[in-house]
Scaffold this motif. Structure first.
Motif, short mmCIF file in Angstrom:
data_model
loop_
_atom_site.label_atom_id
_atom_site.label_comp_id
_atom_site.label_asym_id
_atom_site.label_seq_id
_atom_site.Cartn_x
_atom_site.Cartn_y
_atom_site.Cartn_z
N PHE A 1 -14.36 -58.52 -14.65
CA PHE A 1 -15.02 -58.86 -13.40
C PHE A 1 -16.44 -59.35 -13.60
CE2 PHE A 1 -12.13 -57.91 -9.99
CZ PHE A 1 -11.13 -57.22 -10.65
N PRO B 1 -10.69 -64.98 -6.23
CA PRO B 1 -11.64 -65.42 -7.26
C PRO B 1 -10.92 -65.80 -8.54
CG PRO B 1 -11.72 -63.04 -6.98
CD PRO B 1 -10.81 -63.56 -5.93
N LEU B 2 -11.22 -67.00 -9.02
CA LEU B 2 -10.62 -67.47 -10.26
C LEU B 2 -11.60 -67.26 -11.40
CD1 LEU B 2 -8.85 -70.90 -9.73
CD2 LEU B 2 -7.85 -68.78 -10.48
N VAL B 3 -11.04 -66.78 -12.50
CA VAL B 3 -11.89 -66.46 -13.63
C VAL B 3 -11.35 -67.21 -14.84
CG1 VAL B 3 -12.09 -64.59 -15.30
CG2 VAL B 3 -12.91 -64.27 -12.99
N LYS B 4 -12.24 -67.74 -15.64
CA LYS B 4 -11.78 -68.46 -16.83
C LYS B 4 -11.69 -67.46 -17.99
CE LYS B 4 -12.37 -72.64 -19.41
NZ LYS B 4 -13.13 -72.64 -20.65
N LEU B 5 -10.47 -67.23 -18.46
CA LEU B 5 -10.27 -66.25 -19.51
C LEU B 5 -10.63 -66.82 -20.88
CD1 LEU B 5 -6.87 -64.50 -18.83
CD2 LEU B 5 -9.12 -63.50 -18.67
N LYS C 1 0.36 -61.27 -14.27
CA LYS C 1 -0.07 -61.00 -15.64
C LYS C 1 -0.44 -59.52 -15.76
CE LYS C 1 -2.62 -62.98 -19.41
NZ LYS C 1 -1.54 -62.91 -20.39
N PRO C 2 0.11 -58.82 -16.74
CA PRO C 2 -0.13 -57.38 -16.81
C PRO C 2 -1.31 -57.01 -17.70
CG PRO C 2 1.62 -57.97 -18.31
CD PRO C 2 1.13 -59.24 -17.70
N LYS D 1 -6.97 -69.83 -16.66
CA LYS D 1 -7.63 -69.36 -15.44
C LYS D 1 -6.80 -68.26 -14.81
CE LYS D 1 -10.15 -73.46 -14.34
NZ LYS D 1 -9.98 -74.75 -13.69
N LEU D 2 -7.43 -67.20 -14.44
CA LEU D 2 -6.74 -66.04 -13.89
C LEU D 2 -7.26 -65.72 -12.50
CD1 LEU D 2 -4.78 -63.72 -14.67
CD2 LEU D 2 -6.77 -62.46 -15.38
N ASN D 3 -6.35 -65.44 -11.59
CA ASN D 3 -6.74 -65.07 -10.24
C ASN D 3 -6.87 -63.55 -10.18
OD1 ASN D 3 -7.11 -64.72 -7.55
ND2 ASN D 3 -5.23 -65.75 -6.91
N LEU D 4 -8.07 -63.08 -9.92
CA LEU D 4 -8.31 -61.63 -9.99
C LEU D 4 -7.60 -60.86 -8.89
CD1 LEU D 4 -12.09 -61.61 -10.91
CD2 LEU D 4 -10.15 -61.23 -12.39
N ALA D 5 -7.23 -61.54 -7.84
CA ALA D 5 -6.54 -60.84 -6.76
C ALA D 5 -5.10 -60.52 -7.13
CB ALA D 5 -6.57 -61.67 -5.49
N LEU E 1 -3.87 -59.24 -9.90
CA LEU E 1 -3.65 -58.27 -10.98
C LEU E 1 -3.10 -57.00 -10.38
CD1 LEU E 1 -7.03 -58.75 -12.82
CD2 LEU E 1 -4.81 -59.39 -13.66
N LEU F 1 -6.95 -51.41 -6.94
CA LEU F 1 -8.38 -51.65 -7.14
C LEU F 1 -9.12 -51.16 -5.90
CD1 LEU F 1 -7.99 -55.24 -8.55
CD2 LEU F 1 -8.58 -53.22 -9.85
N VAL G 1 -17.51 -54.67 -10.07
CA VAL G 1 -16.32 -54.15 -10.73
C VAL G 1 -15.68 -53.07 -9.87
CG1 VAL G 1 -15.44 -53.12 -12.83
CG2 VAL G 1 -17.47 -54.56 -12.92
N PRO G 2 -14.43 -53.22 -9.49
CA PRO G 2 -13.78 -52.20 -8.67
C PRO G 2 -13.34 -51.01 -9.52
CG PRO G 2 -12.27 -53.98 -9.08
CD PRO G 2 -13.55 -54.38 -9.72
#
Lengths: 354, 317
Positions: free
Chosen positions: A53, A64-68, B143-144, B177-181, B183, B206, B213-214
């Protein structure tokens, strides 16, 4: 990336490993074990989430999109690394000469119709194949068709192009860089002149041939060892599906064999016998046989012998397949032998064939 | 005689291109199949694994006779299936008296067997048997998070191997690119002894905390099982080297460019030596040709001698 002293975090894989945890005493019950694992797991996930985060994020519709970052743990590939395609002959030549590929438009101006047409395909601009008039040149041979010549030239050019393409693909295949959608298949050499289509042998055909080969031994393949899983042949010894009927027997007047022959005769002599028996054909066959017999004997000189009478209907009549079925489906006795019976008064079949 | 065979339909062509080897690989597909005999437990395990990997897995429903991954000849069927379905991971379940509830998890390189690990399943609990708030249930394809707990994963060789294989099996697609929502699931693998690993799936919750950070909370959701390592086969060194090769994107170096405050951006152009002989000069001019040159020289010589001889003759006369 090591943030805390205990955990190893691989952000690219969203993975965390805790290598320092030791189970000093295995918990007594399963539930305790599960609880402990979940507690530990929560810590680890928290560690990953802390890192995750804090990455710079962009706002998207869904969240929110995050670049891994790329994963740090190395895992084996699933397929080999693709080899780069070797340059084709034209590409080498173009590079050496300095020829650059210029992008062309899809539409071009056609002078003959004074419109804009597409550059390739149906009804194209400046099409050289569909000209109505070809002007004669001094170098033209009188008997030659210039339109046909143009078509032949084009065909030759296309063949040359195909050959070059094949050569380029062969070069690529040598290196191992054949494009994924292309396969090079071996073709059968054509039998001189003919266009023999490659015959695909079916499973049944193969089975038949194998059966024939298996029985082609002195003992008919009966005592040969079979491979594991090989099924016994389909056509076994007995070819006569109908057994000979017993001659003696039965309490009634008629034996089985007599009954069979009676059935046949009744059918022949009955009202509809003309449909079953082609009388003309039977007569012809009889006469022809007689002729052959006579010809085999030492010939008599007289051409006007009484026996050599002109005969009618020497042509063969078409065999009525539909109606002429005097026998039951089960029996396999050939038709002509049956027809001979009412006429075969004296001579038997044994007397034939000297 | 060779001829070029290409697919007649564009769809077939696209499928072939999808299956071609790529420079950077994203996801591996999994093949789930079973042998001649399975138990109820094993059936449940295989179907649960299939549900976990719904989009990227293929499940065969029929029994397979010839599949023996650890034997020499028994791999051909597996390799053929891998080729057909384009799967590089497989999970093969079988149940025998000697090895009850057996799972062989294997990986393929170029559709040939790369490595294998055989585990037995104990204390299996199905996904359906867990009771929890259904709102928390993880969605398919998310994605786990993966957690490995225990020092056994570093010390024991079999567990090291199992860790690598489980990571490959569970991680899903490699994304940039990962969508945090999105997870919502966690896989926990704990090494309870030197041969046993406790694997379970949890849903992630979360919760709001003061910072960005949750706070994370885990609720046990999915299948849980104990995996007992039985046998394993590591790849040979050469195969391993080849499979682990990494394609490095060369960072573009700005060569021959200099920045100067006085001159600004200055570039240097290096001109290679001109090759006179090899260049593609389209029409060789007549005078350049060697034969003509030589013939010319000879002619001149001849004339010279003729003149000389003529003069001699004149002189003589």
């Amino acid at each position: 990336m090591e943030t805390e002293t205990q955990f190893q975090v691989d952000l690219g894989n969203l993975m965390a490993v805790d290598l320092h945890h030791q189970f000093h005493s295995i918990p007594s019950s399963r539930e305790e074990l599960v609880k402990e694992c979940i507690a530990k797991g929560t810590e680890l996930v928290q560690a990953i989430a802390n890192n995750l985060f804090n990455l710079p994020s962009t706002e998207d519709i869904e969240g929110p999109l995050v670049k891994l970052p790329p994963p740090t743990t190395r895992l084996p590939r699933e397929k080999h690394i693709p080899k780069p395609k070797p340059p084709t002959k034209w590409e080498l030549f173009a590079k050496a000469k300095g020829i650059k590929n210029r992008k062309k438009d899809k539409i071009a101006y056609d002078e003959s119709s004074e419109t804009w047409k597409r550059r390739y395909g149906y009804d194209r601009a400046n099409d050289e194949d569909n000209v109505p008039i070809i002007e004669a040149k001094m170098t033209d041979v009188p008997g030659e068709d210039p339109f046909a010549k143009r078509q032949q030239d084009k065909k030759k050019r296309v063949e040359k192009q195909d050959k070059n393409r094949l050569q380029n693909l062969k070069q690529a295949a040598k290196v191992g860089a054949l494009p994924s959608h292309v396969q090079l298949a071996a073709t059968r050499l054509p039998i001189t002149g003919t266009q023999a289509a490659p015959q695909k042998v079916t499973k049944d055909e193969l089975g038949d041939v194998a059966g024939i080969a298996a029985t082609a031994t002195a003992s008919g393949g009966k005592f040969d060892k079979k491979l594991p899983g090989e099924k016994p042949g389909k056509h076994k010894g007995k070819y006569r599906t109908v057994c000979f009927l017993p001659v003696i027997g039965g309490k009634g007047i008629h034996t089985q064999e007599q009954e069979q022959t009676d059935k046949i005769l009744n059918k022949l002599i009955s009202k509809n016998s003309h449909e079953m028996l082609n009388v003309n054909k039977a007569v012809n066959m009889y006469n022809v046989k007689k002729d052959k017999k006579r010809n085999n004997r030492p010939e008599k000189s007289s051409a006007t012998s009484s026996q050599l009478k002109p005969r009618k209907n020497l042509q063969k009549k078409p065999y009525n397949k539909g109606s002429s079925k005097p026998f039951d489906k089960g029996s396999k006795k050939p038709f002509n032998k049956g027809s001979k019976r009412p006429f075969n008064k004296g001579s038997s079949n044994k007397g034939r064939g000297k | 005689m060779l001829r070029v065979k290409t697919p007649q339909k564009a769809r077939a062509r696209r499928e072939l291109e999808k299956r071609a080897p790529k420079l950077i690989e994203t996801g591996k597909k999994t093949l789930i199949l079973h042998g001649m005999k399975t138990s109820a437990v094993l059936n449940a395990v295989l179907s649960d694994i299939y549900h976990l990997k719904k989009e990227s897995a293929v499940k065969f429903s029929r029994r397979n006779k010839d599949v023996c991954p650890f034997e020499n000849g028994g791999e051909t069927s597996l390799e053929f299936f891998s080729h057909q379905t384009d799967c590089s991971l497989f999970v093969y379940g079988s149940h025998t008296k000697k090895r009850p509830d057996n799972l062989v998890i294997g990986r393929m390189y170029d559709h040939h067997i790369y490595d294998l690990i055989e585990v037995g399943v104990e204390n299996f609990k199905r996904m359906d048997s867990f009771s929890y708030d259904k709102k928390l249930s993880p969605r398919v394809g998310s994605k786990p998070f993966i957690c490995f707990i225990g020092d056994g994963f570093d010390n024991v060789e079999e567990l090291k191997h199992l860790k690598e294989v489980l990571l490959d099996l569970l991680r899903g697609e490699v994304v940039e690119k990962l969508n945090l929502a999105g997870l919502d699931r966690v896989y926990l693998c704990t090494a309870t002894s030197s041969k046993k690993v406790f694997l379970t799936q949890c849903a992630l919750r979360l919760k709001k905390s003061g910072t960005v950070v949750p706070r994370t909370e885990l609720v046990e959701v999915g299948p849980s099982m104990d995996l007992v390592v039985r046998r394993h086969r590591l790849p040979n060194d050469s195969l391993r080297k080849e499979a682990m090769r990494v394609v490095r994107d060369q960072p573009k170096k700005d060569k021959n460019i200099q920045q100067d405050t006085l001159r600004g951006k200055v570039g240097k152009i290096n001109i290679p030596d001109q090759k006179v002989g090899d260049s593609f000069v389209p029409n060789k001019t007549k005078g350049v040709k060697r034969e003509r040159r030589e013939a010319k020289l000879k002619k001149e010589e001849k004339e010279g001698t003729e003149h000389a001889s003529k003069r001699q003759k004149e002189d003589a006369e």
